[in-house]
Scaffold this motif. Structure first.
Motif, mmCIF file in Angstrom:
data_model
loop_
_atom_site.group_PDB
_atom_site.id
_atom_site.type_symbol
_atom_site.label_atom_id
_atom_site.label_comp_id
_atom_site.label_asym_id
_atom_site.label_seq_id
_atom_site.Cartn_x
_atom_site.Cartn_y
_atom_site.Cartn_z
ATOM 1 N N UNK A 20 55.356 25.176 17.871
ATOM 2 C CA UNK A 20 55.916 23.826 17.843
ATOM 3 C C UNK A 20 56.355 23.332 19.209
ATOM 4 N N UNK A 21 56.684 24.240 20.107
ATOM 5 C CA UNK A 21 57.177 23.843 21.425
ATOM 6 C C UNK A 21 56.079 23.971 22.467
ATOM 7 N N UNK A 22 56.115 23.057 23.430
ATOM 8 C CA UNK A 22 55.158 23.109 24.542
ATOM 9 C C UNK A 22 55.776 23.755 25.776
ATOM 10 N N UNK A 23 57.017 24.216 25.662
ATOM 11 C CA UNK A 23 57.724 24.797 26.803
ATOM 12 C C UNK A 23 57.998 26.273 26.553
ATOM 13 N N UNK B 185 63.839 20.615 19.837
ATOM 14 C CA UNK B 185 63.293 21.648 20.703
ATOM 15 C C UNK B 185 64.371 22.049 21.700
ATOM 16 N N UNK B 186 64.948 23.220 21.505
ATOM 17 C CA UNK B 186 65.986 23.674 22.419
ATOM 18 C C UNK B 186 67.294 23.937 21.713
ATOM 19 N N UNK B 187 68.125 24.699 22.378
ATOM 20 C CA UNK B 187 69.392 25.122 21.790
ATOM 21 C C UNK B 187 70.365 23.960 21.624
ATOM 22 N N UNK B 188 70.585 23.191 22.703
ATOM 23 C CA UNK B 188 71.613 22.141 22.647
ATOM 24 C C UNK B 188 71.306 21.079 21.592
ATOM 25 N N UNK C 259 56.984 26.418 3.609
ATOM 26 C CA UNK C 259 56.135 25.338 4.111
ATOM 27 C C UNK C 259 55.634 25.667 5.513
ATOM 28 N N UNK C 260 54.364 25.415 5.761
ATOM 29 C CA UNK C 260 53.784 25.672 7.080
ATOM 30 C C UNK C 260 53.941 24.427 7.951
ATOM 31 N N UNK C 261 54.903 24.436 8.839
ATOM 32 C CA UNK C 261 55.146 23.286 9.704
ATOM 33 C C UNK C 261 54.126 23.264 10.838
ATOM 34 N N UNK C 262 53.725 22.055 11.212
ATOM 35 C CA UNK C 262 52.683 21.859 12.212
ATOM 36 C C UNK C 262 53.237 21.099 13.409
ATOM 37 N N UNK C 263 52.543 21.163 14.550
ATOM 38 C CA UNK C 263 52.946 20.324 15.693
ATOM 39 C C UNK C 263 53.045 18.864 15.263
ATOM 40 N N UNK C 264 54.031 18.184 15.790
ATOM 41 C CA UNK C 264 54.459 16.881 15.282
ATOM 42 C C UNK C 264 53.384 15.799 15.339
ATOM 43 N N UNK C 265 53.352 15.015 14.260
ATOM 44 C CA UNK C 265 52.593 13.772 14.200
ATOM 45 C C UNK C 265 53.482 12.695 13.601
ATOM 46 N N UNK C 266 53.256 11.466 14.027
ATOM 47 C CA UNK C 266 54.148 10.370 13.667
ATOM 48 C C UNK C 266 54.246 10.145 12.161
ATOM 49 N N UNK C 267 53.170 10.417 11.425
ATOM 50 C CA UNK C 267 53.200 10.139 9.996
ATOM 51 C C UNK C 267 53.839 11.253 9.166
ATOM 52 N N UNK D 86 60.510 27.991 27.690
ATOM 53 C CA UNK D 86 61.935 28.314 27.614
ATOM 54 C C UNK D 86 62.621 27.685 26.404
ATOM 55 N N UNK D 87 61.878 27.441 25.342
ATOM 56 C CA UNK D 87 62.470 26.910 24.116
ATOM 57 C C UNK D 87 62.802 28.075 23.198
ATOM 58 N N UNK D 88 64.074 28.181 22.821
ATOM 59 C CA UNK D 88 64.521 29.322 22.036
ATOM 60 C C UNK D 88 64.966 28.959 20.618
ATOM 61 N N UNK D 89 65.016 27.671 20.319
ATOM 62 C CA UNK D 89 65.441 27.252 18.981
ATOM 63 C C UNK D 89 64.701 25.984 18.591
ATOM 64 N N UNK D 90 64.300 25.916 17.329
ATOM 65 C CA UNK D 90 63.645 24.739 16.779
ATOM 66 C C UNK D 90 64.305 24.427 15.438
ATOM 67 N N UNK D 91 64.811 23.219 15.298
ATOM 68 C CA UNK D 91 65.451 22.806 14.045
ATOM 69 C C UNK D 91 64.596 21.780 13.329
ATOM 70 N N UNK D 92 64.083 22.128 12.159
ATOM 71 C CA UNK D 92 63.260 21.211 11.379
ATOM 72 C C UNK D 92 64.174 20.340 10.513
ATOM 73 N N UNK D 93 63.976 19.020 10.576
ATOM 74 C CA UNK D 93 64.814 18.134 9.759
ATOM 75 C C UNK D 93 63.984 17.016 9.151
ATOM 76 N N UNK D 94 64.447 16.513 8.012
ATOM 77 C CA UNK D 94 63.790 15.392 7.346
ATOM 78 C C UNK D 94 64.188 14.093 8.024
#
Length: 240
Positions: A71-74, A16-19, A1-9, A76-84
């Motif tokens: 997906x990140x605007x920063x 965004x980030x490791x922690x 799946x091609x994930x896109x920058x976030x939208x509310x719908x 220094x973002x090294x991890x992105x977790x996609x979740x439902x």
């Protein structure tokens, strides 16, 4: 799946980030679709932990610099977790925090982190409201979002019909001060209005209204600050 920058719908969001990604994997692993890692951070201890957690849980984990950057605007973002996205019911026997029409995503993330810090794990949100799953809220909560049960309601009456309990509303003209309140009966609910208008006068007819005293040099306290003060004060009543 091609994930896109976030939208509310969207039916998904992302950390965004490791922690916060570690918190997502620890608290909500069944909701995780995939994790993306930036190649420049493979020696990072937190990133190595994320890779290990994904392997143990059978969650796809890919090194995708372009996706992380997309997906990140920063920088220094090294991890992105996609979740439902998900919705839960609140614990009937636990104290609740209810936010009526919160509009500021930064405040919302801070409030979620603060309430968890004081042992409150159930959050009711009255619509219209800021999107609790917006990545800015997720990041602002430092992943605390994943340890909190959240339920949305179209009206405060809908919340009250669902949960029968003592109600404490926070208003600038409350009938008692925070120092005068001692909550001994459980369960209970603390209710706060939004950043600009607070709670409307109709909330005066509901339960006990509380004011947090402050100097006349300001009009009001920031919402997240007011919530933090109230939770700290009232948490003393829950201690044995």
């Amino acid at each position: 799946m091609a994930y896109k920058p976030y939208k509310k719908d969207f039916d998904y969001s992302y950390t965004l980030g490791v922690f916060p990604t570690v918190e997502l994997l620890q608290r909500r692993s069944p909701a995780v679709n995939i994790v993306y890692i930036h190649s420049s951070a493979l020696d990072n201890q937190g990133v190595r932990k994320i890779i290990s957690m994904c392997e143990q849980a059978g969650i796809p984990c890919e090194i995708q610099d372009k996706m992380v950057q997309k997906l990140s605007t920063k920088d220094n973002c090294y991890a992105v977790g996609i979740f439902s996205k998900y919705e839960e019911t609140l614990d009937c026997g636990a104290p609740h925090l209810v936010l009526a029409n919160p509009s500021d995503m930064g405040n919302l993330g801070t409030i979620i982190r603060t309430m968890l810090g004081f042992g409150i794990r159930d959050l009711g949100i009255i619509r219209p409201a800021a999107d609790v799953f917006d990545p800015k809220v997720v990041r602002g909560s430092m992943g605390a979002l994943f340890s909190v049960r959240i339920q949305h309601f179209d009206t405060f009456d809908a919340y009250r019909k669902t949960y029968d309990r003592d109600i404490y509303t926070f208003m600038l003209d409350g009938e008692v001060t925070l120092d005068e309140v001692s909550i001994r009966r459980h369960p209970y609910t603390l209710v706060f209005g939004n950043e600009s208008a607070g709670l409307s006068d109709e909330y005066k007819q509901v339960g006990t209204s509380i004011v947090i005293p402050h100097s006349n040099l300001i009009d009001s306290l920031n919402l997240s600050v007011a919530v933090g003060i109230a939770l700290y004060r009232l948490s003393r009543d829950r201690r044995p």
